[in-house]
Scaffold this active site. Structure first.
Site, PDB file in Angstrom:
ATOM      1  CB  ILE A 150     -15.553  10.502  57.109  1.00 21.94           C
ATOM      2  CG1 ILE A 150     -15.012  10.455  55.667  1.00 21.94           C
ATOM      3  CG2 ILE A 150     -15.062   9.297  57.919  1.00 21.94           C
ATOM      4  CD1 ILE A 150     -15.498   9.276  54.840  1.00 21.94           C
ATOM      5  CG  PHE A 169     -16.035  -9.849  53.237  1.00 28.88           C
ATOM      6  CD1 PHE A 169     -15.631  -8.605  53.692  1.00 28.88           C
ATOM      7  CD2 PHE A 169     -15.730 -10.974  53.996  1.00 28.88           C
ATOM      8  CE1 PHE A 169     -14.921  -8.481  54.880  1.00 28.88           C
ATOM      9  CE2 PHE A 169     -15.029 -10.848  55.186  1.00 28.88           C
ATOM     10  CZ  PHE A 169     -14.620  -9.602  55.636  1.00 28.88           C
ATOM     11  CE  LYS A 177     -18.783  11.015  47.545  1.00 27.03           C
ATOM     12  NZ  LYS A 177     -18.323  11.623  46.263  1.00 27.03           N
ATOM     13  N   GLY A 218     -17.600   1.146  51.825  1.00 25.73           N
ATOM     14  CA  GLY A 218     -17.270  -0.253  52.085  1.00 25.73           C
ATOM     15  C   GLY A 218     -16.498  -0.923  50.966  1.00 25.73           C
ATOM     16  CD  GLU A 219     -19.163  -2.674  48.239  1.00 28.69           C
ATOM     17  OE1 GLU A 219     -18.585  -3.714  47.879  1.00 28.69           O
ATOM     18  OE2 GLU A 219     -20.234  -2.699  48.880  1.00 28.69           O
TER      19      GLU A 219
END
Lengths: 174, 329, 731
Positions: free
Chosen positions: C623, C232, C694, C697-698
């Protein structure tokens, strides 16, 4: 009374003990420093590294294994305490080469991400079903709460367990 | 962890003899506190006597009491049918403690002897801790306390007794059975603990070598209303910020008997006798409950980080009294 | 190319290994003759080591060596990285910069012996007053550390003449990354060749760093990390403990293994730094923003850097003429911060989106309408159109799934027994990030493909989605394609971080696969026996394990046939990606956007906050795998719930010691805290990146804390401006 220790004290001796451990049905005799936990015995002395160390303090559940059929934390169990008791780890849950239904459901439902907590989660989930605590989603959530997951795969784990129970694979004996 | 000798005992008398004979020997049962503190460097026994194979597990109904062997695990006791039927608040407290894995390991005797979670106590690099190093001071008081005691606490020590199980047990007048080198004795659980404010480093009346062999829990009278409410940040797997164990006997609209234990607030599992007296003879109702709650925390000693617990503990107790008695808000 | 392989929610290709406990993490590796290390940390936050006594430790059973600043070799600081400077080299002097700083490394035959001996090292200190508070005026400040401060229009005048204005201060605490995997390093020297198993998100960077620090060629260093065990952001740096372990192995001449303890995970491998943020918003009565002023002070280590531009996101979140953003970092005697999932936006969005909610109350306007009114189709900084932006759709679709229209705007009006019900929402974005990446694709004589890049899969699904992308672009079934990673000997690659990897890597993989197909086409074109003889390579495509003429699948031949006839065991091609320049493409590269809708339940007496529902509507571009993509959003949402309700790394005011550095004391969400979470992806493939993705993850974390705080405000009437929101705030 309780001895408190602090830095800079005297040089200790090392005590060893011979322990016969039966892990996944396989007995082995180990001569171990008495301090060696079940977790470290599995990982460092038996090469069973599937069981993970996430905190070594009994606070994360990554080291969950079964001892005499009950889920416990191997980090707070001395290896010597397990003599004569049956230890089952993640390496011992597959049957006849086929994955345990809980393992399959975790894959199908994406019940993990980094995978580090996963062996402990699966050992807990198998026990949870055996404990008959998978009746509702809330029950699954409560009784899976001793296993932390930082990636945040909890809802998918709940779905995986729910799926195993609804398909009647719950009481699969290991 | 300091190196230690490991010995496995098979008889109670052997275990007691082994530990009594060595000042640096300690018992090892579930290990959930003992090994944790050894790893942290807080405890460093030279010998551990493994007592997990002693014949001290299991429960037995003895008249209107349940005798619980000290090595019965938390999960085993929670599954006991007498507990489910006659001591539901004990079952609730058990199942709200720790996690299933820890409850499968932790024993009833060990649970009563669990050490505080105070991080200042648990870190030997902290120089000030009257519990670890008598006379050294209290770093928690100067630090950032939150999960700490407000009752039976003062500037010398604010360590919290974090057991959930012990909260209903003090309320129920459970009795601890103890085996020592010279014989057996019994002590009321609520008399078993000392206050941190008075003796931070000595937490209970056990003498070195003495072993808890069992706990006798008087059953609630039939028809008693009871419950355990635990308030914490997380939904699970966390010690209490506050908790309340409550048992009431109500008939003809009057409270005839009240038993109240408070958790998360005391340096020992807290029996709220004054609050009980406040309730007995009153009709159940929010007014009486609030009065009792005020009395229960009247001697609180707080710091900025712990002051909220005084209010929270009252609200927790009022809520649980309301819940068990069925009184609407 | 069918296109059906990519996008499908296939199971993780590494799943069977992970559920069997057969996926090897860095701490799982052991080698013959290895020894074990344990760290000794400072127990003061500032000052100097006067004396360090290692005699008792050195005499303890099994101890081989104790390293301190007195006998540690002098080392250079590692090189600059794409994310800033390397950490300073460890144990080079007697100065103490923070509590927990490494003062000694004890190496012994067994881990138990090393840990026990580490407790025997005695240190005498000369203490100085530590700087611990981010607002301490004595703390050295770094102004605009990354050149991200913005000035647009005349914000001061717009605030002074505002029809409606909100000015508030918001604070966020230190959070700790806390992956479940304890960081581990196993260093093995073979003369001047170094192999390191290390918990890192960035093997190429660790290789370059170790080569520079230990003065060996990069080709002599190999960093391996097939499975990470979470990070992370904590794995984005070559931390001091890695350098120490490698140094010890070289000095002792045996492999050295170090596994950090959980408390050390709080002080040695970074954390999300705390912030104090002042936000002023101005609007006209119809809800159009007329000014945004966002100023942040965040904490920084005494001698280290951290890219954490907290306010910067407010410069492009909304259409607004007058904008000021300021970032200042205060150097403190605390452990070094670093990226933690959704760095900067995670803190900045909480302040901005809380302030937007406050502005909505001040305007008596629905908070969703306020966001919609100020949405912008162009990047307000450059005026260029976004390369993709479906934020409006996120708001609309999310609101509908959530049932936002049933929200009674009156705080405290929605109840269920003792529970007060609150609905809150927030908009969010996570900025575009992309850096060069390379990959290599190989097809072998048996018809299978292997695609490689020195990236890591931190749980995001990189193994899986890159297998899918490779299969599609090589025209092979998934079962014949393996994507491998986690080895610095593979083609150089950037970090798994900043929501940038999937785009950078995906484009490199597409390039490598395309070049490989072309090589096959070229071989065939020159070959008189091939059905593709004379066909220009650009007229050829791949499918069904073959290369064939586009639109004429019968005219072609298999990879196996081409390799066999040419007597080749395999054919490879290298590919790479380099992000285009926004000016060249005439558009502003978009990161992901999202809208978060949260229902909380607050016990009116006990102050308990429970998350009842979350709907996340995400524009993540294309995606690649619906299943792992959804898991990304769910996982980050849970991280956001932790930030909102639980997580607070506490520093003792007097000593600088982390007061709650364990999993028993630093709370992260458990299973029981989390309801089923709804995720919906909207939008189109991004136009800026050839692969159309795009990073996601965040984005799942950003906005959750604000939406929770806004929901708590709606439930209780109380505005909590300081995270986490706990029972103490709500009594």
């Amino acid at each position: 009374m309780r001895a408190d220790i602090s830095r800079g004290t005297t040089v200790p001796e090392v005590f060893e003990t011979v322990t016969e451990l039966t892990v996944n049905g396989r007995p082995s005799v180990l001569s171990l420093d008495t301090r060696v936990t079940l977790l470290d015995a599995l990982r460092d002395h038996l090469g069973l590294v599937g069981t993970k160390k996430g905190c070594d303090q009994g606070a994360c559940g990554a080291c969950t294994v079964h001892v005499n059929g009950k889920r416990v934390l191997s980090c707070l169990t001395l290896a010597a305490q397990c003599e004569g008791r049956a230890v089952t780890t993640i390496e011992g849950v597959a049957r006849a080469g086929a994955p345990h239904p809980v393992q399959e459901a975790f894959v199908a439902r994406d019940g993990f991400q980094c995978g580090f907590c996963t062996p402990g989660q699966i050992m807990s989930a198998i026990a949870l079903i055996d404990e008959e605590r998978a009746g509702t989603d809330d029950e699954i959530r409560e009784f899976m709460s001793g296993n932390l997951c930082r990636c945040g795969a909890y809802p998918n784990m709940v779905a995986a367990i729910r799926e195993v129970v609804s398909e009647g694979n719950g009481n699969a004996v290991i | 962890m300091r190196s230690f000798e490991y010995v496995r005992a098979t008889e109670v008398s052997d275990a007691v003899r082994l530990v009594s004979a060595r000042p640096d020997a300690a018992y090892l049962a579930g290990g959930t506190t003992q090994l944790d503190l050894m790893k942290d460097g807080v405890l460093g026994p030279g010998m551990l006597v493994d007592i997990t194979r002693l014949p001290l597990a299991g429960t037995e109904r003895r008249g209107e009491a349940l005798h619980v062997g000290a090595l019965t695990t938390m999960e085993e006791l929670a599954a006991d049918p007498t507990v489910a039927e006659r001591l539901p608040l004990v079952r609730e407290a058990l199942l709200k403690g720790a996690s299933t894995q820890l409850r499968n390991m932790a024993t009833i005797g060990g649970n009563l002897l669990q050490r505080t979670r105070c991080r200042y106590f648990r870190d030997p690099d902290v120089p000030k801790c009257n519990k670890r190093l008598p006379g050294s001071g209290c770093a928690a008081v100067e630090g950032v306390p939150r999960m700490h005691a407000v009752l039976g606490a003062n500037e010398r020590c604010i360590a919290l007794h974090a057991s959930d199980l012990a909260v209903p047990l003090v309320a129920l007048d459970a009795v601890v059975h103890i085996q020592g080198p010279t014989g057996e004795r019994r002590i009321l659980l609520r008399d078993f603990y000392l206050l941190a404010s008075e003796s931070p480093d000595v937490e209970n009346h056990l003498v070195h070598g003495e072993l808890i062999t069992g706990v006798e829990i008087p059953l609630l009278p039939a028809g008693a209303l009871s419950g355990y409410l635990k308030v914490r940040d997380r939904m699970s797997y966390e010690f209490a910020l506050t908790s309340a164990a409550v048992a009431l006997v109500i008939s003809d609209g009057i409270i005839h008997e009240a038993r109240i234990g408070l958790g998360g607030v005391g340096s020992r599992p807290w029996r709220a006798l004054d609050a009980e007296r406040e309730l007995v003879g009153s009709p159940p109702g929010t007014e009486a409950f609030r009065r009792a709650a005020r009395v229960a925390v009247q001697d609180a000693w707080t710091l900025p980080g712990t002051a909220f617990k005084v209010e929270l503990a009252q609200r927790c107790l009022v809520r649980e009294l309301r819940t068990v008695s069925g009184v609407a808000a | 190319m069918s296109g059906t392989v990519v996008g499908a929610g296939i199971n993780r290709v590494d799943g069977p290994r992970k559920v069997a406990g057969a996926a090897p993490y860095p701490s799982d590796f052991n080698v013959h003759h290895q020894v074990h290390a344990a760290l000794v940390g400072s127990t003061v936050a500032a000052g100097r080591v006067v004396r360090i006594d290692t005699a008792a430790a050195e005499a303890a059973p099994g101890v081989i060596r104790v390293l301190t600043h007195l006998n540690m070799p002098r080392l250079e600081r590692g090189p600059m990285t794409a994310l800033g400077a390397s950490p300073p080299p460890p144990m080079q002097d007697d100065l103490i910069r923070h509590y927990g700083q490494h003062l000694a490394l004890v190496v012994a035959e067994s881990p138990e012996q090393a840990a026990a001996a580490a407790r025997l090292v005695a240190v005498e200190y000369e203490r100085t007053e530590p700087l611990l508070d981010v607002l301490d005026p004595k703390a050295p400040q770094v102004i605009d550390p990354w050149g991200t401060d913005s000035d647009r229009g005349d914000t001061e005048a717009a605030l002074a003449s505002a029809e409606v204005k909100v000015t508030q201060t918001y604070t966020t605490p230190d959070n700790t990354n806390s992956p479940l995997g304890l960081f581990a390093t196993l260093a093995i020297w073979d003369r001047d060749r170094l192999t390191v198993h290390d918990t890192t998100q960035w093997p190429s960077m660790v290789k370059e760093t170790l080569a520079a620090v230990f003065e060996v060629p990069e080709s002599s260093v190999r960093v391996l990390v097939p499975y990470v065990g979470g990070a992370f952001g904590a794995g984005l740096r070559a931390w001091q403990h890695v350098i120490l372990t490698v140094a010890a192995a070289r000095l002792i001449g045996r492999p050295v293994k170090l596994v950090l303890t959980r408390p050390q995970m709080f002080s040695c491998v970074g954390h999300r730094p705390d912030t104090v943020q002042q936000v002023s918003l101005a609007a006209n009565r119809s809800g159009e923003l007329t000014a945004i002023d966002h100023r942040t002070v965040s904490s920084l280590a005494m001698e280290d850097d951290d890219y954490e531009a907290v306010s910067a996101g407010s410069a492009f979140a909304y259409r607004c003429r007058n904008v000021v953003t300021r970032d200042v970092q205060a150097r403190l005697n605390r452990p070094a911060p670093c990226s933690m999932r959704a760095p900067a936006e995670g803190q900045g969005n909480f302040a901005l989106e809380s302030a937007m909610d406050e502005l909505a109350y001040a305007l008596a306007m629905d908070p969703l309408q306020l966001r919609l009114r100020n949405d912008t189709d162009v990047d307000p900084r450059s005026g260029l159109p976004w390369s993709s932006k479906a934020l409006r759709e996120c708001y609309q679709v999310g609101a509908e799934r959530f049932g936002w229209s049933s929200r009674d705007p009156e705080p405290g009006s929605m109840r269920d027994g003792d529970w007060l019900i609150g609905y809150g929402m927030a908009g969010c974005s996570y900025p575009w990030y992309s850096v060069p990446c390379s990959a290599r694709a190989t097809v072998s004589r048996d018809g299978s493909a292997l695609v490689l890049s020195a990236v890591t899969d931190i749980g995001t699904g990189t193994y899986t989605v890159m297998t899918q992308v490779s299969a599609e672009h090589l025209g092979l079934p998934l079962g014949l394609v393996r994507f491998d990673l986690g080895d610095s000997d593979m083609p150089a690659a950037p970090q798994a971080g900043g929501s940038g990897l999937t785009g950078s890597l995906g484009n490199a993989v597409v390039d490598a696969c395309g070049r490989l197909v072309r090589r096959f086409a070229e071989l065939a074109a020159e070959d008189g026996e091939s059905p593709l003889h004379g066909v220009p390579p650009e007229a050829v495509t791949a499918g069904g394990g073959r290369v064939h003429v586009k639109g004429e699948s019968s005219r072609g031949e298999s990879y196996i046939d081409i390799l066999s006839r040419n007597g080749l065991p395999e054919l490879s091609a290298d590919g790479s990606s380099t992000p285009a320049s926004p000016e060249d493409l005439g558009m502003a590269p978009s990161g992901a956007f999202g809208a978060k809708f949260v229902e909380v339940r607050v016990d009116r007496d006990l102050g308990l906050v429970r998350i009842a529902r979350v709907v996340s509507a995400i524009d993540g571009g294309r995606i690649l795998n619906e299943k792992t993509g959804r898991s990304q959003i769910i996982g980050a949402t849970i991280g956001g719930i932790g930030q909102a309700l639980f997580e607070d790394t506490v520093t003792d005011p007097g000593t600088g010691r982390i007061a709650n550095g364990t999993f028993g004391d630093y709370l992260i969400p458990v299973n029981a805290d989390i309801p089923d979470l709804d995720v919906v992806f909207v939008g189109e493939p991004d136009r800026f990146s050839p692969i159309g993705t795009k990073g996601i993850g965040e984005i799942g974390l950003v906005g959750i804390a604000a939406a929770v705080a806004n929901a708590v405000r709606h439930a209780t009437g109380r505005r909590v401006r300081s995270l986490p929101i706990t029972i103490d705030d709500l009594l």
